[in-house]
Design a protein around this motif. Sequence first.
Motif, PDB file in Angstrom:
ATOM      1  N   LYS A  51       0.921  -1.555   0.293  1.00 50.02           N
ATOM      2  CA  LYS A  51       0.120  -0.033   0.552  1.00 50.02           C
ATOM      3  C   LYS A  51       0.742   1.392   0.115  1.00 50.02           C
ATOM      4  O   LYS A  51       0.545   2.061   0.820  1.00 50.02           O
ATOM      5  CB  LYS A  51      -1.044   0.011   1.237  1.00 50.02           C
ATOM      6  N   GLU A  96       1.929   4.833  -0.878  1.00 47.21           N
ATOM      7  CA  GLU A  96       0.682   5.828  -0.395  1.00 47.21           C
ATOM      8  C   GLU A  96       1.035   6.303  -1.906  1.00 47.21           C
ATOM      9  O   GLU A  96       0.857   7.897  -2.474  1.00 47.21           O
ATOM     10  CB  GLU A  96       0.414   6.289   0.252  1.00 47.21           C
ATOM     11  N   GLU A  97       2.782   7.239  -1.695  1.00 46.57           N
ATOM     12  CA  GLU A  97       3.490   7.950  -3.113  1.00 46.57           C
ATOM     13  C   GLU A  97       3.540   8.039  -3.965  1.00 46.57           C
ATOM     14  O   GLU A  97       2.956   6.739  -4.963  1.00 46.57           O
ATOM     15  CB  GLU A  97       5.105   8.644  -2.605  1.00 46.57           C
ATOM     16  N   ASN A 116      -1.881   6.190  -8.085  1.00 44.05           N
ATOM     17  CA  ASN A 116      -0.577   6.669  -7.864  1.00 44.05           C
ATOM     18  C   ASN A 116       0.795   6.499  -8.996  1.00 44.05           C
ATOM     19  O   ASN A 116       1.529   6.818  -8.512  1.00 44.05           O
ATOM     20  CB  ASN A 116      -0.435   6.640  -6.353  1.00 44.05           C
TER      21      ASN A 116
END
Length: 336
Positions: free
Chosen positions: A225, A227-228, A257
């Motif tokens: 997971k 996130e960036e 992303n």
Amino acid sequence: MRTIIFEEQTLAFGDDQSVLEALENKGFLVPSRWRQGNCHSCVLHCNEFEYSHPTNLSAPDNSVYGLDDKQKSMGLFLSCQCKGSEILADSTLNMQLAKLDVNSANVIEKKSLSDRIFSIKFVCNTKWQAGQFVNIHTPFGERSYSIASIVDEGVIELHISKKLNGKVSNYLFNNATVGSKFTISNANGDCFYHPFISKKPLLLIGTGSGLAPLVGILKQAIKSKHEEDIHLYIAQGEPQLHYYQKQLNRLDKKQNNLTIHYVCRRNSDNIELENNMRVGELEDIIKNDFENLQPFAAFICGSPQMVRNMQIQCIMNRMDRSNIRVDPFEDNSYEP
Ligand code: FES
């Protein structure tokens, strides 16, 4: 003078030579590959580097890079990285070929990914991280290939580039069938998704079948997971040499992303380009896309020249060295 004793012969070991070169100059055959310290083909054992040995000389740091603690304490080291100048003068080193653990691996799938690249999936009872590499043993020697699958998939998937005169790749292409068995090494290398980069945007940069470790790292980042932002840059020599695009585009659609950048070095046949593919040198394209790389972590895999150039470019553009992982190997899908 430093001296090596190998197979009961004694040889001098010059300051600027590596152990591998010293042995080859004397006519010994030591397995080796790219001599960049990342394939572990040239691992030797040295009594004097053993943790428990009375003389307890240390192996130079870069000659144990990527080996685990147990292997280091057993006196294993990378002979291509161990230079005379880094060993105490007047030492005598007793060396042998290392006996490394091997694992039995069963082929459960082989399929073509493009004209030049095919994948093999193995079931094997060993530990790995997506992006590491294993050495496959064949009657024509061993070669290392990077892992494109994550542990949750339960299989080791490799992308293998068929080389014109590549005995190992052609042997695997012609002889590996569902049910055939091979021996493979333990997984090695540090080019895999590390939790410490979970808060950083990622640059995944590759050429040719350097896509394999990047696919593994990408899958692991998604599974973790991440996130960036994740930018995957994949370059081939010509547009038609790109492979795995359907699978990548599916991921691209699902992951907000993720951005995939396709690059080709040339477009000799002037074919119509899809997927916003750009033509040019990968390094220049990334330089134009990002001026400041300070926040990023990078994984760079494929052509040794590109890997070197990109490593320098990342550092010059302020990326911290400790956030860069590389896996250089030659590949005829990218080099001219
Ligand atoms: S030949 Fe020494 S690490 Fe690959």
